[in-house]
Design a protein around this motif. Sequence first.
Motif, PDB file in Angstrom:
ATOM      1  N   TRP A  43       0.836  -1.192   0.000  1.00  0.00           N
ATOM      2  CA  TRP A  43       0.000   0.000   0.000  1.00  0.00           C
ATOM      3  C   TRP A  43       0.875   1.247   0.000  1.00  0.00           C
ATOM      4  O   TRP A  43       0.634   2.184  -0.752  1.00  0.00           O
ATOM      5  CB  TRP A  43      -0.928  -0.008   1.215  1.00  0.00           C
ATOM      6  N   ILE A  44       1.928   1.241   0.830  1.00  0.00           N
ATOM      7  CA  ILE A  44       2.834   2.382   0.907  1.00  0.00           C
ATOM      8  C   ILE A  44       3.551   2.581  -0.419  1.00  0.00           C
ATOM      9  O   ILE A  44       3.625   3.697  -0.936  1.00  0.00           O
ATOM     10  CB  ILE A  44       3.833   2.192   2.067  1.00  0.00           C
ATOM     11  N   GLU A  45       4.062   1.502  -1.005  1.00  0.00           N
ATOM     12  CA  GLU A  45       4.750   1.592  -2.295  1.00  0.00           C
ATOM     13  C   GLU A  45       3.822   2.130  -3.376  1.00  0.00           C
ATOM     14  O   GLU A  45       4.217   2.976  -4.182  1.00  0.00           O
ATOM     15  CB  GLU A  45       5.288   0.226  -2.710  1.00  0.00           C
ATOM     16  N   ARG A  46       2.590   1.644  -3.395  1.00  0.00           N
ATOM     17  CA  ARG A  46       1.625   2.091  -4.399  1.00  0.00           C
ATOM     18  C   ARG A  46       1.285   3.561  -4.194  1.00  0.00           C
ATOM     19  O   ARG A  46       1.241   4.345  -5.152  1.00  0.00           O
ATOM     20  CB  ARG A  46       0.359   1.240  -4.340  1.00  0.00           C
ATOM     21  N   LEU A  47       1.088   3.961  -2.953  1.00  0.00           N
ATOM     22  CA  LEU A  47       0.763   5.341  -2.642  1.00  0.00           C
ATOM     23  C   LEU A  47       1.877   6.284  -3.086  1.00  0.00           C
ATOM     24  O   LEU A  47       1.626   7.323  -3.698  1.00  0.00           O
ATOM     25  CB  LEU A  47       0.523   5.481  -1.141  1.00  0.00           C
ATOM     26  N   ILE A  48       3.113   5.903  -2.815  1.00  0.00           N
ATOM     27  CA  ILE A  48       4.264   6.720  -3.210  1.00  0.00           C
ATOM     28  C   ILE A  48       4.355   6.817  -4.728  1.00  0.00           C
ATOM     29  O   ILE A  48       4.650   7.873  -5.280  1.00  0.00           O
ATOM     30  CB  ILE A  48       5.562   6.151  -2.604  1.00  0.00           C
ATOM     31  N   GLY A  49       4.068   5.723  -5.420  1.00  0.00           N
ATOM     32  CA  GLY A  49       4.139   5.720  -6.874  1.00  0.00           C
ATOM     33  C   GLY A  49       3.013   6.472  -7.555  1.00  0.00           C
ATOM     34  O   GLY A  49       3.186   7.001  -8.649  1.00  0.00           O
ATOM     35  N   GLU A  50       1.837   6.539  -6.925  1.00  0.00           N
ATOM     36  CA  GLU A  50       0.667   7.155  -7.546  1.00  0.00           C
ATOM     37  C   GLU A  50       0.554   8.652  -7.310  1.00  0.00           C
ATOM     38  O   GLU A  50      -0.227   9.316  -7.976  1.00  0.00           O
ATOM     39  CB  GLU A  50      -0.616   6.491  -7.030  1.00  0.00           C
ATOM     40  N   ASN A  51       1.288   9.187  -6.348  1.00  0.00           N
ATOM     41  CA  ASN A  51       1.170  10.598  -5.995  1.00  0.00           C
ATOM     42  C   ASN A  51       2.509  11.300  -6.177  1.00  0.00           C
ATOM     43  O   ASN A  51       3.539  10.775  -5.759  1.00  0.00           O
ATOM     44  CB  ASN A  51       0.703  10.738  -4.537  1.00  0.00           C
ATOM     45  N   PRO A  52       2.505  12.493  -6.781  1.00  0.00           N
ATOM     46  CA  PRO A  52       3.779  13.162  -7.040  1.00  0.00           C
ATOM     47  C   PRO A  52       4.525  13.570  -5.778  1.00  0.00           C
ATOM     48  O   PRO A  52       5.752  13.536  -5.755  1.00  0.00           O
ATOM     49  CB  PRO A  52       3.398  14.376  -7.885  1.00  0.00           C
ATOM     50  N   VAL A  53       3.809  13.965  -4.725  1.00  0.00           N
ATOM     51  CA  VAL A  53       4.453  14.388  -3.481  1.00  0.00           C
ATOM     52  C   VAL A  53       3.697  13.761  -2.313  1.00  0.00           C
ATOM     53  O   VAL A  53       2.489  13.955  -2.165  1.00  0.00           O
ATOM     54  CB  VAL A  53       4.458  15.927  -3.332  1.00  0.00           C
ATOM     55  N   VAL A  54       4.425  12.998  -1.489  1.00  0.00           N
ATOM     56  CA  VAL A  54       3.819  12.313  -0.351  1.00  0.00           C
ATOM     57  C   VAL A  54       4.660  12.578   0.886  1.00  0.00           C
ATOM     58  O   VAL A  54       5.888  12.502   0.838  1.00  0.00           O
ATOM     59  CB  VAL A  54       3.741  10.786  -0.584  1.00  0.00           C
ATOM     60  N   ILE A  55       3.982  12.883   1.993  1.00  0.00           N
ATOM     61  CA  ILE A  55       4.647  13.032   3.285  1.00  0.00           C
ATOM     62  C   ILE A  55       4.027  12.029   4.242  1.00  0.00           C
ATOM     63  O   ILE A  55       2.810  11.997   4.406  1.00  0.00           O
ATOM     64  CB  ILE A  55       4.475  14.445   3.874  1.00  0.00           C
ATOM     65  N   PHE A  56       4.876  11.212   4.870  1.00  0.00           N
ATOM     66  CA  PHE A  56       4.438  10.338   5.959  1.00  0.00           C
ATOM     67  C   PHE A  56       4.832  11.027   7.251  1.00  0.00           C
ATOM     68  O   PHE A  56       5.979  11.452   7.405  1.00  0.00           O
ATOM     69  CB  PHE A  56       5.108   8.967   5.881  1.00  0.00           C
ATOM     70  N   SER A  57       3.883  11.124   8.161  1.00  0.00           N
ATOM     71  CA  SER A  57       4.119  11.876   9.380  1.00  0.00           C
ATOM     72  C   SER A  57       3.418  11.215  10.553  1.00  0.00           C
ATOM     73  O   SER A  57       2.600  10.320  10.384  1.00  0.00           O
ATOM     74  CB  SER A  57       3.574  13.298   9.201  1.00  0.00           C
ATOM     75  N   ARG A  58       3.749  11.690  11.724  1.00  0.00           N
ATOM     76  CA  ARG A  58       2.975  11.324  12.904  1.00  0.00           C
ATOM     77  C   ARG A  58       2.111  12.527  13.258  1.00  0.00           C
ATOM     78  O   ARG A  58       2.442  13.657  12.919  1.00  0.00           O
ATOM     79  CB  ARG A  58       3.867  10.877  14.051  1.00  0.00           C
ATOM     80  N   ARG A  59       1.013  12.268  13.903  1.00  0.00           N
ATOM     81  CA  ARG A  59       0.060  13.315  14.263  1.00  0.00           C
ATOM     82  C   ARG A  59       0.743  14.385  15.121  1.00  0.00           C
ATOM     83  O   ARG A  59       1.469  14.093  16.048  1.00  0.00           O
ATOM     84  CB  ARG A  59      -1.107  12.707  15.030  1.00  0.00           C
ATOM     85  N   GLY A  60       0.521  15.638  14.758  1.00  0.00           N
ATOM     86  CA  GLY A  60       1.046  16.753  15.529  1.00  0.00           C
ATOM     87  C   GLY A  60       2.527  17.033  15.326  1.00  0.00           C
ATOM     88  O   GLY A  60       3.132  17.765  16.101  1.00  0.00           O
ATOM     89  N   CYS A  61       3.116  16.493  14.296  1.00  0.00           N
ATOM     90  CA  CYS A  61       4.542  16.667  14.044  1.00  0.00           C
ATOM     91  C   CYS A  61       4.807  18.080  13.523  1.00  0.00           C
ATOM     92  O   CYS A  61       4.306  18.465  12.468  1.00  0.00           O
ATOM     93  CB  CYS A  61       5.016  15.624  13.027  1.00  0.00           C
ATOM     94  N   CYS A  62       5.610  18.854  14.259  1.00  0.00           N
ATOM     95  CA  CYS A  62       5.884  20.234  13.849  1.00  0.00           C
ATOM     96  C   CYS A  62       6.755  20.278  12.594  1.00  0.00           C
ATOM     97  O   CYS A  62       6.613  21.190  11.775  1.00  0.00           O
ATOM     98  CB  CYS A  62       6.526  21.012  14.990  1.00  0.00           C
ATOM     99  N   MET A  63       7.641  19.302  12.409  1.00  0.00           N
ATOM    100  CA  MET A  63       8.471  19.285  11.206  1.00  0.00           C
ATOM    101  C   MET A  63       7.616  19.060   9.962  1.00  0.00           C
ATOM    102  O   MET A  63       7.851  19.665   8.915  1.00  0.00           O
ATOM    103  CB  MET A  63       9.564  18.224  11.318  1.00  0.00           C
ATOM    104  N   CYS A  64       6.615  18.207  10.084  1.00  0.00           N
ATOM    105  CA  CYS A  64       5.713  17.972   8.956  1.00  0.00           C
ATOM    106  C   CYS A  64       4.927  19.236   8.639  1.00  0.00           C
ATOM    107  O   CYS A  64       4.706  19.562   7.477  1.00  0.00           O
ATOM    108  CB  CYS A  64       4.759  16.824   9.264  1.00  0.00           C
ATOM    109  N   HIS A  65       4.539  19.958   9.662  1.00  0.00           N
ATOM    110  CA  HIS A  65       3.818  21.218   9.459  1.00  0.00           C
ATOM    111  C   HIS A  65       4.670  22.190   8.647  1.00  0.00           C
ATOM    112  O   HIS A  65       4.190  22.815   7.695  1.00  0.00           O
ATOM    113  CB  HIS A  65       3.435  21.829  10.811  1.00  0.00           C
TER     114      HIS A  65
END
Length: 136
Positions: A43-65
């Motif tokens: 699922w992760i591999e497919r998601l990365i391949g299907e979308n031009p920009v993907v961020i995996f994060s944890r909830r409330g992550c300030c770096m992701c923000h």
Amino acid sequence: MQGVRCRPLAGGEVVAVAAAAAAAGKRRGAALSIDGAEPPEKWIERLIGENPVVIFSRRGCCMCHVMKRLLATVGVHPTVIELEEAEETAAAASAAVGLPALFIGGAPVGGLEGLMGLHLSGLLVPRLQAVGAFCG
């Protein structure tokens, strides 16, 4: 990733949150498709391949923000997957990077440091253009 509920946010950004209600295979939002029989790694591999920009994060992550804000400033709205604590290990192992993890055009960029490095070197926008990440 037992079940994922997707809810679209402003600018086309999608946040996926593991939810028991989604375990039945319900799907909301057009950017993600979920197959309950699909292993998390696939699922992760497919998601990365299907979308031009993907961020995996944890909830409330300030770096992701900060990553989302920088990308929005240049006109890109990434697909953001917020992982529950139990899912972080599987995603990090599959992606071979820590969280937050950014992928542009299917290639790992790393975290905030990798994104800032691309931006400061002037390579971020050309790379985003090359993968068709700009809306409209």
